[in-house]
Design a protein around this motif. Sequence first.
Motif, PDB file in Angstrom:
ATOM      1  N   MET A 133       2.815  14.521   8.757  1.00  0.00           N
ATOM      2  CA  MET A 133       3.830  14.335   9.986  1.00  0.00           C
ATOM      3  C   MET A 133       5.086  14.597   9.517  1.00  0.00           C
ATOM      4  SD  MET A 133       4.564  10.867  11.899  1.00  0.00           S
ATOM      5  CE  MET A 133       5.367   9.963  10.542  1.00  0.00           C
ATOM      6  N   LEU A 134       5.399  14.083   8.234  1.00  0.00           N
ATOM      7  CA  LEU A 134       6.702  14.460   7.695  1.00  0.00           C
ATOM      8  C   LEU A 134       7.175  15.805   7.080  1.00  0.00           C
ATOM      9  CD1 LEU A 134       7.392  11.083   5.717  1.00  0.00           C
ATOM     10  CD2 LEU A 134       8.370  11.806   8.026  1.00  0.00           C
ATOM     11  N   MET A 135       6.109  16.357   6.573  1.00  0.00           N
ATOM     12  CA  MET A 135       5.952  17.849   6.196  1.00  0.00           C
ATOM     13  C   MET A 135       5.860  18.770   7.268  1.00  0.00           C
ATOM     14  SD  MET A 135       6.451  17.497   2.957  1.00  0.00           S
ATOM     15  CE  MET A 135       6.184  19.070   2.481  1.00  0.00           C
ATOM     16  N   GLY A 136       5.063  18.275   8.236  1.00  0.00           N
ATOM     17  CA  GLY A 136       4.948  19.044   9.556  1.00  0.00           C
ATOM     18  C   GLY A 136       6.087  19.162  10.477  1.00  0.00           C
ATOM     19  N   VAL A 158      -4.090   6.731   5.854  1.00  0.00           N
ATOM     20  CA  VAL A 158      -2.703   6.563   6.576  1.00  0.00           C
ATOM     21  C   VAL A 158      -1.210   7.293   5.947  1.00  0.00           C
ATOM     22  CG1 VAL A 158      -1.054   4.541   7.302  1.00  0.00           C
ATOM     23  CG2 VAL A 158      -3.237   4.175   7.845  1.00  0.00           C
ATOM     24  N   ALA A 159      -1.507   7.074   4.565  1.00  0.00           N
ATOM     25  CA  ALA A 159      -0.701   7.747   3.661  1.00  0.00           C
ATOM     26  C   ALA A 159      -0.667   9.346   4.125  1.00  0.00           C
ATOM     27  CB  ALA A 159      -0.845   7.455   2.284  1.00  0.00           C
ATOM     28  N   SER A 160      -1.925   9.858   3.949  1.00  0.00           N
ATOM     29  CA  SER A 160      -2.165  11.106   4.237  1.00  0.00           C
ATOM     30  C   SER A 160      -1.341  11.989   5.503  1.00  0.00           C
ATOM     31  CB  SER A 160      -3.593  11.618   4.112  1.00  0.00           C
ATOM     32  OG  SER A 160      -3.734  13.184   4.446  1.00  0.00           O
ATOM     33  N   GLY A 197      -8.447  10.110  10.658  1.00  0.00           N
ATOM     34  CA  GLY A 197      -8.911  10.671   9.248  1.00  0.00           C
ATOM     35  C   GLY A 197      -7.374  11.180   8.536  1.00  0.00           C
ATOM     36  N   THR A 198      -7.357  12.180   8.159  1.00  0.00           N
ATOM     37  CA  THR A 198      -6.286  12.502   7.222  1.00  0.00           C
ATOM     38  C   THR A 198      -5.240  13.332   8.035  1.00  0.00           C
ATOM     39  OG1 THR A 198      -7.408  14.630   6.841  1.00  0.00           O
ATOM     40  CG2 THR A 198      -7.646  12.727   5.099  1.00  0.00           C
ATOM     41  N   THR A 236       0.616  -1.132  -0.154  1.00  0.00           N
ATOM     42  CA  THR A 236       0.045   0.017  -0.213  1.00  0.00           C
ATOM     43  C   THR A 236       0.834   1.410   0.071  1.00  0.00           C
ATOM     44  OG1 THR A 236      -0.163   0.034   2.489  1.00  0.00           O
ATOM     45  CG2 THR A 236      -1.854  -1.127   1.307  1.00  0.00           C
ATOM     46  N   LEU A 237       2.145   1.232   0.630  1.00  0.00           N
ATOM     47  CA  LEU A 237       2.968   2.460   0.645  1.00  0.00           C
ATOM     48  C   LEU A 237       4.184   2.413   0.002  1.00  0.00           C
ATOM     49  CD1 LEU A 237       1.907   3.417   4.573  1.00  0.00           C
ATOM     50  CD2 LEU A 237       1.104   4.523   2.303  1.00  0.00           C
TER      51      LEU A 237
END
Length: 221
Positions: free
Chosen positions: A172-175, A165-167, A137-138, A77-78
């Motif tokens: 998380m990474l971008m923030g 989960v991907a969202s 959620g996202t 999935t990822l």
Amino acid sequence: SATAPPPPPLAEASSHASAVPPPPPAPLLPPAPIPPQAPPPPPPNVPFVPTVSKSMREPSSPRNALVASIEAGLRRTLGLGRVVESDKAASRFRRALRRCFSSDGRIRWDKLFAADGADTGRTGGSGLPVKVELASGTGDWVVAQANADAGAANWVACELKHDRVASILSRMLMGGAANLAVVGGDGVAVLRHHVRARSVAHFFVNFPEPPHRWGTEDASS
């Protein structure tokens, strides 16, 4: 007037003299015999030595089954296969993932959030409390909470759907939310089988029943 003499008569060749019988066909030669091949030598009497690592010699343990399930899900999935391509990298990934679970498949927050491995009960690494949001959620709310609690608490986002989960991972990474972990799976199963009792300080359920719309646009949700 003089007339030309008639042409001489054509000589008639005897049909018996002109017919030449065809040569007889060459005899067919039998195929060359195939020389017999020697049978392969028997394998040497060498005892079987498993090539798995010491940590994977219990394939039926809950921890190994969980690690295999997580790895297969991430590859499906990822896109884990694009990051972990070699056997060496895959083995290193499995070892790191195994450290985050106890032998019975419970999440070890101290290993998940810290490298020192200190077990501090309802805290995860550096003595920080663990807070879990179910049905994240996202990830908008949980990422904001994790950033607000940086240095004060560790957060876990639990979500069922792969795209969400991907969202969450992307947010998380971008923030830069280094104190946030994402758990993909059914919340009931995660709590029942993979969370140790009294290991979480706070639970948050912001959307216990995700809204669904049907019928007209003004239908209640």
